[in-house]
Design an enzyme around this catalytic site. Structure first.
Site, PDB file in Angstrom:
ATOM      1  N   LYS A 110      40.989  69.037  57.482  1.00 24.10           N
ATOM      2  CA  LYS A 110      38.927  69.634  58.176  1.00 24.10           C
ATOM      3  C   LYS A 110      39.064  70.031  59.328  1.00 24.10           C
ATOM      4  O   LYS A 110      38.553  70.679  60.460  1.00 24.10           O
ATOM      5  CB  LYS A 110      37.940  68.102  57.582  1.00 24.10           C
ATOM      6  CG  LYS A 110      37.757  68.327  56.344  1.00 24.10           C
ATOM      7  CD  LYS A 110      36.130  68.165  55.880  1.00 24.10           C
ATOM      8  CE  LYS A 110      36.469  68.196  54.522  1.00 24.10           C
ATOM      9  NZ  LYS A 110      34.522  67.861  53.702  1.00 24.10           N
ATOM     10  N   LYS A 192      41.982  72.045  46.051  1.00 18.87           N
ATOM     11  CA  LYS A 192      41.036  71.451  45.514  1.00 18.87           C
ATOM     12  C   LYS A 192      39.589  72.033  45.208  1.00 18.87           C
ATOM     13  O   LYS A 192      39.399  72.755  45.652  1.00 18.87           O
ATOM     14  CB  LYS A 192      40.644  69.670  46.454  1.00 18.87           C
ATOM     15  CG  LYS A 192      39.838  68.689  45.425  1.00 18.87           C
ATOM     16  CD  LYS A 192      39.345  67.712  46.569  1.00 18.87           C
ATOM     17  CE  LYS A 192      38.126  68.250  47.183  1.00 18.87           C
ATOM     18  NZ  LYS A 192      37.808  66.094  48.281  1.00 18.87           N
ATOM     19  N   LYS A 195      33.132  71.170  46.503  1.00 18.91           N
ATOM     20  CA  LYS A 195      31.259  72.187  46.734  1.00 18.91           C
ATOM     21  C   LYS A 195      31.723  72.305  47.908  1.00 18.91           C
ATOM     22  O   LYS A 195      30.459  73.582  48.996  1.00 18.91           O
ATOM     23  CB  LYS A 195      30.685  70.863  46.669  1.00 18.91           C
ATOM     24  CG  LYS A 195      30.242  69.281  48.009  1.00 18.91           C
ATOM     25  CD  LYS A 195      29.292  68.679  47.704  1.00 18.91           C
ATOM     26  CE  LYS A 195      29.457  67.212  47.355  1.00 18.91           C
ATOM     27  NZ  LYS A 195      29.742  66.514  48.643  1.00 18.91           N
TER      28      LYS A 195
HETATM   29  P1  ATP Z   1      33.803  68.038  50.651  1.00 15.74           P
HETATM   30  O1  ATP Z   1      34.243  69.307  49.148  1.00 15.74           O
HETATM   31  O2  ATP Z   1      31.743  69.015  51.169  1.00 15.74           O
HETATM   32  O3  ATP Z   1      34.657  67.948  51.293  1.00 15.74           O
HETATM   33  P2  ATP Z   1      33.860  66.688  48.146  1.00 15.74           P
HETATM   34  O4  ATP Z   1      32.963  66.739  47.054  1.00 15.74           O
HETATM   35  O5  ATP Z   1      35.519  66.639  48.257  1.00 15.74           O
HETATM   36  O6  ATP Z   1      33.110  67.003  50.019  1.00 15.74           O
HETATM   37  P3  ATP Z   1      32.399  64.336  48.320  1.00 15.74           P
HETATM   38  O7  ATP Z   1      30.774  64.284  47.697  1.00 15.74           O
HETATM   39  O8  ATP Z   1      32.149  62.891  49.195  1.00 15.74           O
HETATM   40  O9  ATP Z   1      33.110  65.186  48.591  1.00 15.74           O
HETATM   41  O10 ATP Z   1      32.684  63.211  46.677  1.00 15.74           O
HETATM   42  C1  ATP Z   1      32.689  63.189  45.931  1.00 15.74           C
HETATM   43  C2  ATP Z   1      33.091  62.306  45.201  1.00 15.74           C
HETATM   44  O11 ATP Z   1      33.798  63.050  44.285  1.00 15.74           O
HETATM   45  C3  ATP Z   1      34.893  61.197  45.636  1.00 15.74           C
HETATM   46  O12 ATP Z   1      35.107  60.429  45.384  1.00 15.74           O
HETATM   47  C4  ATP Z   1      35.835  62.546  45.666  1.00 15.74           C
HETATM   48  O13 ATP Z   1      37.288  61.600  45.506  1.00 15.74           O
HETATM   49  C5  ATP Z   1      35.285  63.282  44.795  1.00 15.74           C
HETATM   50  N1  ATP Z   1      35.605  65.178  43.877  1.00 15.74           N
HETATM   51  C6  ATP Z   1      35.620  65.568  44.968  1.00 15.74           C
HETATM   52  N2  ATP Z   1      36.044  67.013  44.962  1.00 15.74           N
HETATM   53  C7  ATP Z   1      37.015  66.406  43.339  1.00 15.74           C
HETATM   54  C8  ATP Z   1      37.588  67.093  42.694  1.00 15.74           C
HETATM   55  N3  ATP Z   1      38.121  68.357  43.010  1.00 15.74           N
HETATM   56  N4  ATP Z   1      38.710  66.092  41.490  1.00 15.74           N
HETATM   57  C9  ATP Z   1      38.307  65.052  41.357  1.00 15.74           C
HETATM   58  N5  ATP Z   1      37.617  64.655  42.171  1.00 15.74           N
HETATM   59  C10 ATP Z   1      36.691  64.720  43.075  1.00 15.74           C
END
Ligand code: ATP
Ligand code: LTN
Length: 327
Positions: A110, A192, A195
């Site tokens: 990031k 990955k 969001k």
């Molecule tokens: P950002 O993209 O804004 O960093 P994020 O979706 O990675 O957000 P969180 O909202 O904190 O971050 O994620 C919530 C949960 O979803 C965490 O446990 C994270 O590991 C899981 N998660 C996020 N993206 C994935 C993915 N592509 N596959 C599996 N698990 C995920």
């Protein structure tokens, strides 16, 4: 009964990755002492617009309920409404070393390229996450694979605290979903599904059936035209198969068998789209009802009260152990 804690940032629309990697697992812990937090103080490690953040927080709470979490059984609350999180976060920050924070993969990703303007919160976010978890003496933390490193740091900080100030915190472990440890982007299966970097490679929980089908049809695959699970040489197809396996409960071998005589990926993709739509449609229907109703606010108020009781007790113990409180 074990104590379970997890959180999701209200930093954008939830994706299928969030659901399969984290939320679907949350549902399996409803008979435990479970806390599911909307970690809005983590969302502000990158700039957020106030009205938008407020709305995303409410939407995420509604999605927790719509996905099947029962507020009678588990505690659902907003992080900033339980001040003990920020209080223990400072303590955990003082126990952290620059080197170990700078080594965090999520930080490096990031902060990459920002140099002088890297928000300091991106660096100090992992000890804040440690505080979230330790505050409840959690045993288990259901998360996606990308959070394992933060969980290791959480254990390191808990151990460091216990060593310096006496046995205070339990050491939590991460629980990571089997097939969907890391759901990848449908457009770039080496990245990955995220969001905050949302595009047509990201399936959103609130996407319409037509949009979901279109995104899956357009998902990047390969020219071999044969379904087999091999993340190294067939990352696109393997990612789709992981999603398929996770929703259907079939093994990779069973999926390969099922499509062995069907050339190409067309039918497989159509069936996958149907599975995803079947999974998300009921959630979307309940989400609509919850957003239109008025149960959400009371539920969040009660959740914050319940969480505060546990959090304040453990915070006090930690403050006493290190000499911050008089008694
Ligand atoms: P950002 O993209 O804004 O960093 P994020 O979706 O990675 O957000 P969180 O909202 O904190 O971050 O994620 C919530 C949960 O979803 C965490 O446990 C994270 O590991 C899981 N998660 C996020 N993206 C994935 C993915 N592509 N596959 C599996 N698990 C995920
Ligand atoms: N760091 C996580 C979100 C998060 C979290 C937590 C997860 C914040 N606090 C406590 C589990 C437990 C992320 O970026 N996905």
């Amino acid at each position: 009964m074990s104590v379970v804690f997890s959180g999701i940032k209200p930093s954008g629309e939830l994706t299928l990755g969030n659901y399969l990697g984290a939320m679907a697992q949350f549902l399996t812990y409803q008979e435990e002492e479970a806390y599911f937090c909307i970690v809005n103080q983590h969302a502000i490690t990158v700039p957020q617009e106030a009205a938008e953040l407020r709305q995303q927080t409410r939407r995420l709470a509604a999605l927790y309920l719509a996905s099947g979490l029962d507020p009678e059984k588990v505690t659902i609350f907003i992080q900033s409404e339980v001040p003990a999180h920020a209080q223990l976060a400072w303590i955990m920050t003082t126990l952290s070393q620059m080197g170990e924070l700078e080594r965090m993969t999520q930080y490096k990703e990031k902060a990459g390229g920002l140099n002088e303007s890297i928000p300091a919160g991106l660096l100090t976010y992992p000890p804040f996450m440690a505080a979230d978890i330790l505050l409840y003496q959690a045993d288990v933390v259901p998360v996606g694979d990308d959070q394992q490193q933060h969980l290791e740091l959480t254990r390191t900080l808990a151990q460091r605290f216990n060593y310096r100030f006496g046995e205070t915190f339990k050491l939590p472990v991460a629980a990571v979903a089997k097939e969907t440890t890391r759901v990848m982007s449908l457009q770039d299966p080496l990245k990955k599904m995220s969001k905050s970097a949302e595009d047509s490679g990201t399936i959103l929980l609130l996407d319409s059936p037509a949009v979901i089908t279109k995104k899956i049809k357009r998902a990047v695959t390969d020219s071999e035209n044969k379904l087999s699970y091999d993340p190294e040489s067939k990352p696109g197809v393997s990612n789709l198969m992981a999603i398929y396996a996770s929703i259907s409960g079939l093994s990779y071998a069973e999926i390969e068998q099922k499509y062995a005589d069907i050339p190409g990926y067309g039918q497989f993709k159509l069936d996958l789209a149907e599975l995803v739509v079947g999974l998300l449609e009921p959630i979307q229907r309940r989400y609509g009802e919850i957003m239109a109703g008025d149960e959400l606010d009371d539920m969040l108020t009660i959740g914050a009260q319940r969480a505060s009781r546990v959090a304040n007790k453990n915070l006090h113990q930690a403050e006493y152990a290190m000499g911050l409180s008089r008694r």
